[in-house]
Write a protein that holds these residues in place. Structure first.
Motif: not given
Length: 228
Positions: A115-122, A174-178
């Motif tokens: 699960i990426a935080p935004v589409e830009r990082t896909v 989960l694709g972000c430490a945040g």
């Protein structure tokens, strides 16, 4: 003695560093000691390869200044920025949260989705999956689409549901430490394992310390090459 682990947040955000630390410390309990630090002189959010490059000097300095005082290091960004560099310059274990969570996911189900935080990082996530040799095990990378009125947890649950129902994912990463602290809520809603990268990295890093093994310096991570 309990392992002493330094968690390096590659961005400069004090707020995110605090959230990562609270999550890590709650898991660590009395079994390990964790310290979490932001990286000076870099972006407050790591999203691009330029951000990776900007973070490198500060990350290297943090590792070298703290190498004697810690048993292992964790890179707390799901892009695993500068992970090979960090593995090369120390003899102690260095664990990236993306590598840890995605490889653990392969042990818990037939396929996983990030699960990426935004589409830009896909595409960046897909490139990282390829790097780690996990393309066969990946169901998808799903961005948490911003929806009016939805909070972060609701966006992640919606993306996770699409990954499970449409992409046939059996495990979610989960694709972000945040995203710290949202894993168990998502598990309850979706009925599949949901992995927080920082927790996965702590499991692996502490295990390596207790087992007494670290990064091979035979070839790839031999930083004495050409200096002898």
């Amino acid at each position: 003695m309990k392992p002493r682990i330094l968690i390096i947040n590659p961005n400069s955000s004090e707020e995110m560093t605090g959230a990562i630390h609270r999550n890590a410390a709650a898991f660590a309990g009395e079994d390990m000691e964790v310290v979490t630090v932001p990286t000076p002189g870099t972006s407050p959010f790591i999203a691009t390869y330029e951000d990776h490059a900007m973070a490198a000097p500060g990350m290297v300095r943090l590792l070298r200044e703290n190498e004697a005082g810690f048993d292992a290091f964790i890179i707390a960004c799901h892009g695993d920025p500068n992970i090979d560099l960090m593995k090369e310059i120390t003899v102690k274990p260095v664990v990236g949260i993306a590598e840890a969570s995605m490889k653990m996911a392969t042990m818990l189900g037939h396929s996983f989705s990030v699960i990426a935080p935004v589409e830009r990082t896909v595409p960046n996530k897909k490139a990282l999956v390829d790097k780690y040799g996990l393309s066969r095990d990946m169901a998808s990378v799903r961005p948490a689409i911003i929806e009016q009125g939805a909070d972060e947890a609701e966006r992640l649950i919606a993306a996770g549901r699409r990954a499970v129902e449409e992409d046939m994912a059996e495990v979610l990463v989960l694709g972000c430490a945040g995203f710290a602290g949202l894993d168990k809520r998502m598990e309850k809603e979706l009925g599949v394992p949901v992995l927080d990268g920082v927790i996965c990295a702590l499991i692996i890093a502490s295990g390596l310390v207790k087992y007494g093994v670290s990064i091979s310096k035979k070839r790839r991570y031999d930083n004495t090459f050409g200096k002898r």
